[in-house]
Design an enzyme around this catalytic site. Sequence first.
Site, PDB file in Angstrom:
ATOM      1  N   SER A 137      18.499 -16.615  26.686  1.00 25.03           N
ATOM      2  CA  SER A 137      19.037 -17.805  27.341  1.00 25.03           C
ATOM      3  C   SER A 137      17.938 -18.610  28.023  1.00 25.03           C
ATOM      4  CB  SER A 137      20.064 -17.408  28.403  1.00 25.03           C
ATOM      5  OG  SER A 137      21.007 -16.543  27.859  1.00 25.03           O
TER       6      SER A 137
HETATM    7  N1  SAH Z   1      20.129 -11.109  28.187  1.00 30.67           N
HETATM    8  C1  SAH Z   1      19.525 -11.234  26.894  1.00 30.67           C
HETATM    9  C2  SAH Z   1      20.244 -12.256  26.059  1.00 30.67           C
HETATM   10  C3  SAH Z   1      20.619 -11.678  24.740  1.00 30.67           C
HETATM   11  S1  SAH Z   1      21.690 -12.628  23.744  1.00 30.67           S
HETATM   12  C4  SAH Z   1      18.042 -11.515  27.004  1.00 30.67           C
HETATM   13  O1  SAH Z   1      17.535 -11.711  28.112  1.00 30.67           O
HETATM   14  O2  SAH Z   1      17.380 -11.502  25.973  1.00 30.67           O
HETATM   15  C5  SAH Z   1      23.191 -11.715  23.888  1.00 30.67           C
HETATM   16  C6  SAH Z   1      23.167 -10.311  23.365  1.00 30.67           C
HETATM   17  O3  SAH Z   1      24.478  -9.781  23.509  1.00 30.67           O
HETATM   18  C7  SAH Z   1      22.800 -10.169  21.902  1.00 30.67           C
HETATM   19  O4  SAH Z   1      21.677  -9.353  21.787  1.00 30.67           O
HETATM   20  C8  SAH Z   1      24.035  -9.502  21.286  1.00 30.67           C
HETATM   21  O5  SAH Z   1      23.734  -8.566  20.270  1.00 30.67           O
HETATM   22  C9  SAH Z   1      24.645  -8.826  22.492  1.00 30.67           C
HETATM   23  N2  SAH Z   1      26.054  -8.463  22.379  1.00 30.67           N
HETATM   24  C10 SAH Z   1      27.078  -9.170  21.835  1.00 30.67           C
HETATM   25  N3  SAH Z   1      28.224  -8.478  21.931  1.00 30.67           N
HETATM   26  C11 SAH Z   1      27.918  -7.293  22.555  1.00 30.67           C
HETATM   27  C12 SAH Z   1      28.673  -6.141  22.944  1.00 30.67           C
HETATM   28  N4  SAH Z   1      29.986  -6.013  22.707  1.00 30.67           N
HETATM   29  N5  SAH Z   1      28.018  -5.125  23.571  1.00 30.67           N
HETATM   30  C13 SAH Z   1      26.700  -5.206  23.818  1.00 30.67           C
HETATM   31  N6  SAH Z   1      25.930  -6.264  23.476  1.00 30.67           N
HETATM   32  C14 SAH Z   1      26.532  -7.296  22.855  1.00 30.67           C
END
Ligand code: SAH
Length: 277
Positions: free
Chosen positions: A120
Site C-alpha cells: 500500500s
Molecule cells: N501489508 C502488506 C500489503 C500486502 S497486500 C505489505 O506491507 O506488503 C495484501 C495481502 O493480503 C496480499 O499479500 C494477499 O495475499 C493477502 N491476503 C488476502 N486475503 C488473505 C487472507 N484471507 N489471509 C491472509 N492474507 C490474505
Amino acid sequence: MNNRRPGFPARLDQAVASPGARSATSAPLAVASTRPAAAKPLRPSAGDRPPSLAMPTGLGMDSAAVRQRMVQKLAAQGVQSPAVLAAMGAVERHRFVDSALVNQAYEDTSLPIGLGQTISKPNVVARMLELLTQAPIAQSAGGLSRVLEIGTGCGYQAAVLSQLAREVYSIERLRGLHEKARDNLRPLRLANLHLLLGDGMLGFEKGAPYAGIVAAAGGEAVPEAWCQQLAMGGRLVAPTVMADGKQALVVIDKTLHGLQQTVLEAVHFVPLKSGIA
Ligand code: SAH
C-alpha cells in the site's frame, strides 16, 4: 457516502463519514507508544548482508533523508501521531520492494510485490496505523498491546506495526509472499513480530484477544472471527466492499454497548480471499 453497510455484522451502530474525511471518530490523537519511538532506522544488523549489497542502487549513500521527506509529506497530508510518524521514518521501505522499484520506494504510490499483490501507499499505511493506535484500549493502556495484521504481503506494514505494538501477529495466505516477508524481515530481527501462513479470514485465535486488527486486503464483509477476536476497547481497521461495489475503510470498535462501525474514505485494496495458496 450513503448509509451503506457490509453484510456483517448486522448489529452495528453505524456512524458514517463523508469520503475523504480524515476521521469521523471523536477519539483524540494517539497517545505515545509504550515503546519509545525508534530514533534510528531499522537496519539489518552488521554481518547479515555485505554493506555493498545492502545499499540499494539509486538511493545514494543513505535513504534517511528521502525517508524523512516522506514523513514530512505524511504529516502535511494529515498524519498527526508522533509514534506513527516515527515508525514510518524508522522502517526502510526500499528493503521491501524489488530492486527495480527502489527509486519509487518513498513515493506516495502503491507498488507490486509479486503474485499479483501490492504494497500500500505510505499514506494509506500511516492512516490505517494511526486509526489503530487510536483504539480506546490503546489510549487507556498507553499503547497497543497485541495486534493482528491480515495480509503480510512483503512484510513492510508488519515492520511498521512492530514499532507501534508490543506483540504483532501477521498472517498471509500466499506461501510465496509469506516466505518473501520472512526473508525481508529476518535481518531486522524484530522479536515481537510473528509471521504466520494461513487464512486470515479466520483470524488467529491463539493470539486473541487483540487490541487492534488491521486488514491489508478488502473483503465483501468483515469476517465474524475478527470481531470475536477483538478485545473489549479494541479496534478493527479493514477495507470493505460497500453496497455500491466500491471499497471503503471501515473502523469497528468493540465497546460495552456492542460493535460500533464507522465508514471512512474510499480505498483500493487487493481482494481478501479465503484458503491458502
Ligand atoms: N501489508 C502488506 C500489503 C500486502 S497486500 C505489505 O506491507 O506488503 C495484501 C495481502 O493480503 C496480499 O499479500 C494477499 O495475499 C493477502 N491476503 C488476502 N486475503 C488473505 C487472507 N484471507 N489471509 C491472509 N492474507 C490474505
